[in-house]
Design an enzyme around this catalytic site. Structure first.
Site, PDB file in Angstrom:
ATOM      1  N   HIS A 114      -3.883  -1.511  -4.308  1.00  0.00           N
ATOM      2  CA  HIS A 114      -2.721  -1.449  -5.063  1.00  0.00           C
ATOM      3  C   HIS A 114      -1.791  -0.013  -5.048  1.00  0.00           C
ATOM      4  O   HIS A 114      -0.718   0.089  -5.379  1.00  0.00           O
ATOM      5  CB  HIS A 114      -2.893  -1.725  -6.658  1.00  0.00           C
ATOM      6  CG  HIS A 114      -3.517  -3.331  -6.716  1.00  0.00           C
ATOM      7  ND1 HIS A 114      -4.675  -3.485  -6.832  1.00  0.00           N
ATOM      8  CD2 HIS A 114      -2.639  -4.323  -7.141  1.00  0.00           C
ATOM      9  CE1 HIS A 114      -4.984  -4.891  -6.712  1.00  0.00           C
ATOM     10  NE2 HIS A 114      -3.852  -5.355  -7.030  1.00  0.00           N
ATOM     11  N   GLU A 170      -0.886  -6.106  -0.433  1.00  0.00           N
ATOM     12  CA  GLU A 170      -0.351  -6.051  -1.746  1.00  0.00           C
ATOM     13  C   GLU A 170       1.108  -5.566  -1.224  1.00  0.00           C
ATOM     14  O   GLU A 170       2.214  -6.075  -2.445  1.00  0.00           O
ATOM     15  CB  GLU A 170      -1.305  -4.911  -2.203  1.00  0.00           C
ATOM     16  CG  GLU A 170      -2.087  -5.104  -3.281  1.00  0.00           C
ATOM     17  CD  GLU A 170      -1.704  -6.399  -4.127  1.00  0.00           C
ATOM     18  OE1 GLU A 170      -0.794  -5.983  -4.863  1.00  0.00           O
ATOM     19  OE2 GLU A 170      -2.206  -7.604  -4.235  1.00  0.00           O
ATOM     20  N   HIS A 226       5.495 -12.359  -6.414  1.00  0.00           N
ATOM     21  CA  HIS A 226       4.557 -11.671  -5.735  1.00  0.00           C
ATOM     22  C   HIS A 226       3.210 -12.372  -5.323  1.00  0.00           C
ATOM     23  O   HIS A 226       2.620 -12.481  -4.407  1.00  0.00           O
ATOM     24  CB  HIS A 226       4.136 -10.519  -6.889  1.00  0.00           C
ATOM     25  CG  HIS A 226       2.967  -9.518  -6.397  1.00  0.00           C
ATOM     26  ND1 HIS A 226       3.068  -8.211  -5.961  1.00  0.00           N
ATOM     27  CD2 HIS A 226       1.388 -10.248  -6.470  1.00  0.00           C
ATOM     28  CE1 HIS A 226       1.863  -7.905  -5.835  1.00  0.00           C
ATOM     29  NE2 HIS A 226       0.730  -8.766  -6.100  1.00  0.00           N
ATOM     30  N   GLU A 227       2.731 -13.122  -6.642  1.00  0.00           N
ATOM     31  CA  GLU A 227       1.537 -13.744  -6.386  1.00  0.00           C
ATOM     32  C   GLU A 227       1.502 -14.942  -5.359  1.00  0.00           C
ATOM     33  O   GLU A 227       0.531 -15.151  -4.621  1.00  0.00           O
ATOM     34  CB  GLU A 227       1.157 -14.529  -7.944  1.00  0.00           C
ATOM     35  CG  GLU A 227       0.783 -13.229  -8.913  1.00  0.00           C
ATOM     36  CD  GLU A 227      -0.100 -12.289  -8.284  1.00  0.00           C
ATOM     37  OE1 GLU A 227      -0.924 -12.509  -7.219  1.00  0.00           O
ATOM     38  OE2 GLU A 227      -0.327 -11.123  -9.130  1.00  0.00           O
ATOM     39  N   HIS A 240       1.238 -13.799  -1.747  1.00  0.00           N
ATOM     40  CA  HIS A 240      -0.351 -13.907  -1.615  1.00  0.00           C
ATOM     41  C   HIS A 240      -0.621 -15.157  -0.758  1.00  0.00           C
ATOM     42  O   HIS A 240      -1.255 -15.163   0.440  1.00  0.00           O
ATOM     43  CB  HIS A 240      -1.250 -13.551  -2.521  1.00  0.00           C
ATOM     44  CG  HIS A 240      -1.197 -12.103  -3.011  1.00  0.00           C
ATOM     45  ND1 HIS A 240      -1.602 -11.167  -1.963  1.00  0.00           N
ATOM     46  CD2 HIS A 240      -1.240 -11.584  -4.152  1.00  0.00           C
ATOM     47  CE1 HIS A 240      -1.654  -9.940  -2.714  1.00  0.00           C
ATOM     48  NE2 HIS A 240      -1.338 -10.220  -4.107  1.00  0.00           N
TER      49      HIS A 240
END
Length: 549
Positions: free
Chosen positions: A451, A386, A362-363, A366
């Site tokens: 989110h 997100e 996920h991170e 980004h």
């Protein structure tokens, strides 16, 4: 989990002198494949073709001599089609919403462009009436307003003059990054966009992107690791993946965002004498490091082997990880300013160490978004930002195929503890299960925290992959409803990942909203699988099932 951004420089100014392209090059670009067996265009060739297109189509792209462009990303398809993504400036000021993607055919011919904004860039002045210190005060006040207990310390702000083309008619604005430390010494940050003429707040958003030999990990069992020998010991540094490494933050914190440095935590690379890392228990500090390094490896491999992307930035360079950050820090975040991933240990009650595989995916996704579409982190585009990390982070988990952490459509299920009050951070089959996320699009969804507005795209991705209704997958029960009562048939998660990645990197821009995401993914499905086929029709059906029409 949250966000940030940055860009790849490759400056190309649209000045009166233009771009020099030889007649031989232009002739070669116009020849059809049948005329000569042309090799697949290189990135440099794609940029050259795009530069010619910018000159020929400057008017339709809204370009003039007051503007300059810089290349952010280049994609060359297998068939030779080229897609060059640009940022732009106006009188040397960055233009928010000025980004666009130029599409070039295999023959070098211009096929069109996707623009974040079609508003004409023409300002009466680039001299602000609101001063930089005033803008800084407005931003720090906005950051403090989110902390009614007045516990923040070392609050600082850095304003930068920009042109805002994201929010209607272009106007001069201050983009101010405000940063501080909370009572535990952990960073908080917010970006505030202020009208440089009136001082009115235009928009604001969070500025930290958050969520998550061999080694015994906390969550993924015993995993293989590529390391670097240094004398008689080994470093947790992977030379096969751009020298990505994992270091110990020693439970310290830093705040060094957009050039504002308050404090800096270390990233002391982990070393080991026998090249067998961790024990699988939190008491051994290297166990969390194993998870972080493994998550980086799997994310790198997913993007390279599935999408042909060599590293997060597409340049073959590795990022780095820091684990054991802060005091009981219930977060993990990607930060473009250091091009690194940082993981907290959690408080032990609601979260354990935030180094799970899907958190890492996920991170780090980004970072991919920041290097490609650069989806603005507010409104519907923020929800898509997100959701992109949730969707592609989930694809990393499926790709890894790890029996200790099998693929699922739950976000952060490994890190939550009984005190959290749920079994995962988010649920893609029915996002409202978390009590806040949106299952379907509505006119007000852009007003939600990003989110929660991300739920619409997460729900779309689940329906597109697995379809509607009740089912059990890898031992997890799902029951996905539809807005219109339709029955959706899934096409599998592999195809979903490919469609979303192409939409992100080729068609989406900083201002893409849900309607634009529908168009982008339909275009991507058409490119990959053909117009009117099962995949294309499934994309349309899944969007309709979440009320994006």
């Amino acid at each position: 989990m949250s966000r940030i951004r940055q860009h790849v420089r490759g400056s190309r100014r649209l000045a009166t002198a233009g771009v020099a392209v030889s007649s031989a090059t232009l002739l070669a670009a116009t020849l059809s494949p049948a005329a000569h067996a042309a090799p697949r265009p290189t990135r440099a060739t794609a940029v050259r073709h795009a530069a010619s297109a910018l000159l020929a189509h400057a008017s339709s792209l809204g370009l003039n001599s007051a503007q300059a462009t810089s290349v952010r990303d280049v994609i060359v398809d297998k068939d030779g089609s080229q897609h060059v993504r640009y940022d732009r400036t106006y009188h040397r000021l960055p233009v928010l919403g000025g980004d666009f993607v130029v599409h070039i055919g295999p023959d070098g011919g211009y096929r069109g462009a996707d623009r974040a904004s079609r508003a004409a860039l023409a300002l009466p002045s680039t001299t602000p009436e609101v001063s930089a210190p005033e803008a800084a005060d407005l931003a720090t006040n906005a950051l403090r307003a989110a902390d009614p207990g007045h516990r923040l310390r070392q609050v600082k702000a850095k304003p930068r003059l920009v042109v805002d083309a994201l929010h209607g008619t272009p106007r001069l604005a201050w983009r101010t990054d405000a940063v501080a430390l909370d009572p535990l010494g952990n960073p908080v940050a917010r970006t505030v966009l202020t009208d440089a003429r009136t001082g009115a707040r235009i928009d604001s958003w969070d500025s930290i992107e958050t969520a998550t030999g061999d080694g015994q990990s906390l969550y993924s069992g015993t995993v293989p690791l590529e390391t670097t020998q240094s004398g008689s010991s080994y470093q947790l540094k992977d030379p096969t993946r751009g020298n990505t490494y994992t270091g110990d933050a020693a439970n310290k914190t830093d705040l060094c965002i957009f050039g504002i440095c308050i404090s800096r935590a270390p990233s002391t690379v982990f070393t080991d004498t026998d090249n067998h890392w961790g024990t699988g228990a939190t008491a051994d500090r290297s166990s969390a490091a194993v998870d972080a390094q493994y998550g980086t490896d799997e994310t790198w491999d997913y993007y390279k082997n599935v999408h042909g992307r060599n590293g997060i930035a597409g340049d073959g360079k590795g990022s780095y990880n820091r684990v054991h950050y802060g005091s009981n820090y219930n977060n993990a975040f990607w930060d473009d300013s250091c091009f690194c991933m940082t993981y907290g240990d959690g408080d032990g009650t609601t979260f354990g160490p935030l180094v799970a595989l899907d958190v890492a995916g996920h991170e780090m996704s980004h970072g991919v978004t920041s290097k490609t579409a650069g989806l603005t982190y507010s409104g519907e585009s923020g929800g898509l930002n997100e959701a992109t990390s949730d969707i592609l982070g989930t694809m990393v988990e499926w790709y890894a195929n790890n029996p200790s952490d099998p693929g699922d459509y739950l976000i952060g299920e490994q890190i939550v503890r009984p005190g959290f009050g749920g079994t995962a951070l988010r649920y893609m089959d029915k996002p409202s299960r978390d009590g806040s996320s949106a299952d379907y699009w509505s006119g007000s969804v852009g007003n939600l925290d990003v989110h929660y507005s991300s739920g619409v795209a997460n729900h779309f991705a689940y329906l597109l992959a697995e379809g509607s209704g009740a089912k059990v997958i890898n031992g997890v029960s799902y029951n996905s409803p539809t807005y219109n009562g339709s029955t959706v048939t899934g096409i599998g998660h592999d195809k979903v990942g490919k469609i979303w990645y192409r939409a992100l990197t080729v068609y989406m821009t900083s201002s893409t909203n849900y309607a634009g995401a529908r168009t982008a993914t339909l275009n991507a499905a058409k490119d990959l699988y053909g117009a009117g086929g099962a995949e294309y029709n499934a994309v349309a059906a899944a969007w309709s099932a979440v009320n994006v029409n």
